[in-house]
Structures are given as C-alpha cells and as structure tokens.
Design an enzyme around this catalytic site. Structure first.
Site, PDB file in Angstrom:
ATOM      1  N   HIS A 164       0.816  -1.225   0.000  1.00  0.00           N
ATOM      2  CA  HIS A 164       0.000   0.000   0.000  1.00  0.00           C
ATOM      3  C   HIS A 164       0.846   1.270   0.000  1.00  0.00           C
ATOM      4  O   HIS A 164       0.366   2.342  -0.408  1.00  0.00           O
ATOM      5  CB  HIS A 164      -0.941  -0.002   1.210  1.00  0.00           C
ATOM      6  CG  HIS A 164      -2.149   0.863   1.050  1.00  0.00           C
ATOM      7  ND1 HIS A 164      -2.180   1.978   0.232  1.00  0.00           N
ATOM      8  CD2 HIS A 164      -3.387   0.794   1.618  1.00  0.00           C
ATOM      9  CE1 HIS A 164      -3.378   2.543   0.300  1.00  0.00           C
ATOM     10  NE2 HIS A 164      -4.123   1.838   1.124  1.00  0.00           N
ATOM     11  N   ASN A 385     -10.432  -4.163 -18.504  1.00  0.00           N
ATOM     12  CA  ASN A 385     -10.714  -5.164 -19.543  1.00  0.00           C
ATOM     13  C   ASN A 385      -9.409  -5.625 -20.179  1.00  0.00           C
ATOM     14  O   ASN A 385      -8.773  -4.877 -20.915  1.00  0.00           O
ATOM     15  CB  ASN A 385     -11.647  -4.549 -20.588  1.00  0.00           C
ATOM     16  CG  ASN A 385     -11.913  -5.474 -21.761  1.00  0.00           C
ATOM     17  OD1 ASN A 385     -11.541  -6.653 -21.750  1.00  0.00           O
ATOM     18  ND2 ASN A 385     -12.547  -4.950 -22.793  1.00  0.00           N
TER      19      ASN A 385
END
EC number: 2.3.1.-
Length: 459
Positions: A164, A385
């Site tokens: 993170h 995608n």
C-alpha cells in the site's frame, strides 16, 4: 455450490516478471503520505472474468497478462523494485528491476460453481492468491504479487496483492488500466505514470494546522472484545445494502440532511452506530470513524498530475462519546460523518504530512473503538478489460481489521452495495442484530412490501 474440500488449485513455479526493456536504476523517495506506518501493509484485490470467445478466441489469459505486465512495468518500473528504509524511517524505492512475483495456476471449478464465494470476504482467497513464504514483507520484498488462475469454464481469476505504500486505489487502477490496454494491443498507456512524490512531502518547516483525531493515542474501551492481535478471535461477514435498506435508513434522517447526504455517508453512519453498540464500548469513551477521502480532483484543491499513482488521500475522523452515538437518532452520527469529510482539503492533507514527519510516521489509532471506511463503488476496477470484457466482480477481497471497503454488487437484478466487516466473533452476532433492527421496515410498510426485511449477510 462447490464444497471447499473439493476445490483443487494447481500452481506452477513462482516466477519474477521484470520490465520488458531496461529501466533506470535509481533510488526514489516515497512521499510523506506514502510511508506512514498505517500504510505499511499489503492490500489484496480479486478480479473475476468469464470466458468470452467472441472477444478473445483461443487466447491464453496467463500468457496475455504476463506479457502485458512486463510491458507495463517499463513505464511503472518503480513497482519492479524493492523498498529500503533510510534515516528517520523514510522509505525509498530501490529501482533495481528485480521484478514482481507472478504465478500461473488452474482450478477444477467453474465461475458459476464458485458463486458468491468470489465476493468479499472471499473464503477462497488463499487459494487464488497464495501467500508464498517470505513474500509479504514491506522492506526488501517484491512490491506486487499476481496470480492468474484459469477455470474449467474458460474464465479466469486475477488476484493480486500490492504494497500500500506504493499506491492507493486510484493509483493501482492506473497501473491495471495500463496492463489491460497493453493486453489489448496498445503500445503505451493512454495515461503515462507520474512519480513526483515530492509533491506530497512535508512543508519546510513542518507545522500541524488541523485537528487529526485519526492519529490520537487512545486506550481501547471495547469491553475487551476487540483484540486485533488475536486474529483467531476475528471473523468476517459482508452485509448488503439495497434499495429497501437505503429507503428505511433515509426515513430516519431529518429533512435538512436528506438532500445533502450521500449513500456512502448514510451507510457509514449506520455502520458506526451498530458497530459501537456491538462492541459494548464504555458510554463515556470516545469512538471514531474515518472516511478515506481522495485528494485528487478540483473538489479538494490538491493539484496533482493526472498520472500520479502514489497515495493521495487522508481519512479525517468523526468523533463522539459512545453514549450519544448509541442513543441519538441516526441523524446525529450522519451529521458528524458529513462534518468530518468536509474538513478535507489541501491544507488538511499538508497538515497530515507534517504531522507524520514531526511524530515519526505514526500508526493511525488501532483500537476497537475506531473504524475506517473506504468507498470503492466508483473506484473503476469493474472497467478493467484485459480482452475478455468487464469482470463479473472486481475489488478488494476482504476487510482489513479496522478497515472496510464498500463495493458494488448486483443482488439478483438489483444494484446495491456490499460491505465486508471484520469483528470479534462475539460482537459480530450483535452487530448483525443491530443492523437488522435499524434497517427493519415499519409494520405498516411491510404490508406494502413483500420483500424480506432481513438484511443479507454473507459468510
């Protein structure tokens, strides 16, 4: 539903994916927002895709994603490096090109058989994102682990774990979008990454100009229920907020708040109140909830380049004594949540960076009386995608101790929000009871609505 004992995931040898071309060998400092103690952990994300032969006939998702990762790392080359700690615990990236961890896997199951088991808290996460021994450290370890698991239906699951300190959700989305664009044939990312972490260094001299309740040291007064160090005591469940739940909650809000409160604000106020009741906190003690607020964009007046992929958020905390929070109507908690979020601006973020430097990069409060929530419903993971269309689910794989992530979820034909929660087992049952009570439709409304009034939870 596929029983857990039947599921078999076969993994090939772990490999390192390096940038497809030589990259700069240098050290890069993280920002003073990035390297705070509270961000020194790994975040798991899961993305699930159906087979789509009309879009990608005879293509192997492992091969496509592996190659796209390597090409994207040319632009995001710091992610292929390793973290080092300098004086005063300042983090920097050794951009050495050693690479990210990647593993190819296959599972004897279809996406349909998995059903809700792909949703947070994903009970099969350890199968789809195996924690290789020694790989999950912060200093000197790979910054990213990616596992692509092919399913018998032709679909696949991409699960990853990212350090993170390197990026937040919008930053990770930039990287994933770059991979996806290259998987579909692009030669370069449509948005080029920008490092420039010095934009969020502390000021000279550093000065704390705002109140930051999220970093205050407090004693845990959650009746001994909450012990985050005892993970065997903790359980996770997800709770669904659909049209019915939101309708019931809105009826409890005073008119002057209805037009200005968001769905996120209302759910947060509800969770804060129910969680405080469930943990049986001393009525005189302070309890807090923090909303993660993105600093990007014009709203908060923090000027960052479009391709900036570092951590650019703060989490201002609403604070109240437990007794008024539990006894007052929901509007009380809602007003506090809204006021806390409204404090976020450039000055607040600069003050956070200065506080972190002056106080030695402290951890945010880690007691049971504190909750952090993050709205991922518009994070954009569902638009990534790789050539197989949009994922059927994409987002954080589970809650992380004190942190809950809100994600989009379609329950049958209804769009709603799914919230994973992490609580001690004894408090979780009470939490669900309180949540069911506060979202229960009045009897006169039930006659007009035959849907179940029981809020849906998922193990």
């Amino acid at each position: 539903m596929m029983p857990f004992s039947v599921l078999q995931v076969k993994r090939l040898q772990l490999e390192l994916i390096t940038p497809a071309k030589p990259t700069l060998q240098e050290a890069k400092f993280l920002s003073d927002i990035d390297d705070q103690e509270g961000l020194r952990f790994q975040v798991p994300v899961i993305m699930c895709y159906k087979d789509n032969p009309s879009l990608n006939k005879n293509c192997n998702p492992v091969k496509v994603i592996r190659e796209a990762l390597s090409r994207a790392l040319v632009y995001y080359y710091p992610l292929a490096g390793r973290l080092k700690e300098g004086p005063n615990r300042k983090l920097m990236v050794d951009c050495n090109g050693e690479g990210i961890l990647f593993v190819e896997a296959s599972a004897d199951v279809t996406l349909e058989q998995l059903g809700d088991k792909i949703l947070p808290p994903c009970p099969l996460l350890e199968e789809f994102l195996f924690n290789f021994p020694g790989s999950d450290g912060i200093i000197g370890c790979p910054l990213l682990l990616v596992q692509v698991t092919c399913l018998t239906c032709g679909g696949f699951i991409l699960a990853l774990r990212v350090n993170h300190t390197m990026c937040d959700a919008p930053g990770l989305l930039l990287f994933l979008t770059a991979i996806a664009e290259m998987a579909r044939g692009a030669h370069a990312p449509s948005i080029l990454p920008v490092w420039e972490r010095e934009l969020l260094f502390s000021r000279d001299p550093p000065r704390i100009t705002c109140a930051h309740h999220e970093y205050e040291d407090v004693i845990d007064h959650s009746d001994g229920l909450y012990a985050s160090s005892n993970q065997s005591n903790m359980v996770q469940r997800s709770f669904y907020f659909g049209a019915k739940e939101m309708r019931v909650l809105r009826k409890q809000i005073p008119p002057h708040l209805i037009s200005t409160c968001s769905t996120f604000d209302l759910i947060t106020a509800c969770l804060w109140k129910c969680r405080t009741l469930a943990l049986n906190i001393n009525p005189k003690e302070a309890v807090r909830v923090s909303c993660i607020v993105n600093a990007r964009g014009k709203h908060n007046n923090v000027r960052l380049p479009l391709g900036y992929y570092g951590n650019a958020f703060a989490f201002p905390a609403a604070i109240s004594k437990a007794e008024p929070l539990c006894k007052n109507p929901l509007g009380y908690a809602l007003e506090l949540v809204k006021k806390a979020k409204a404090t976020m601006n450039e000055e607040y973020l600069r003050s956070v960076a200065d506080l972190l430097v002056l106080r030695g990069r402290p951890q945010y409060s880690s007691t049971g009386s504190y909750l952090i929530v993050s709205d991922n419903t518009r994070a954009g993971f569902g638009d990534v995608n790789f050539g197989w269309g949009q994922p059927v689910f994409a987002g954080p794989a589970k809650a992380l101790d004190l942190i809950s992530f809100y994600v989009q979820h379609k329950n049958n034909t209804e769009d709603g929000i799914l919230v994973p929660m992490c609580l001690p087992s004894s408090a979780m049952e009470r939490f669900q009871q309180e949540l069911e009570r506060i979202t229960q439709e009045p009897k006169e409304d039930i006659c007009n609505n035959l849907r179940s009034t029981r809020i849906m939870s998922m193990m």
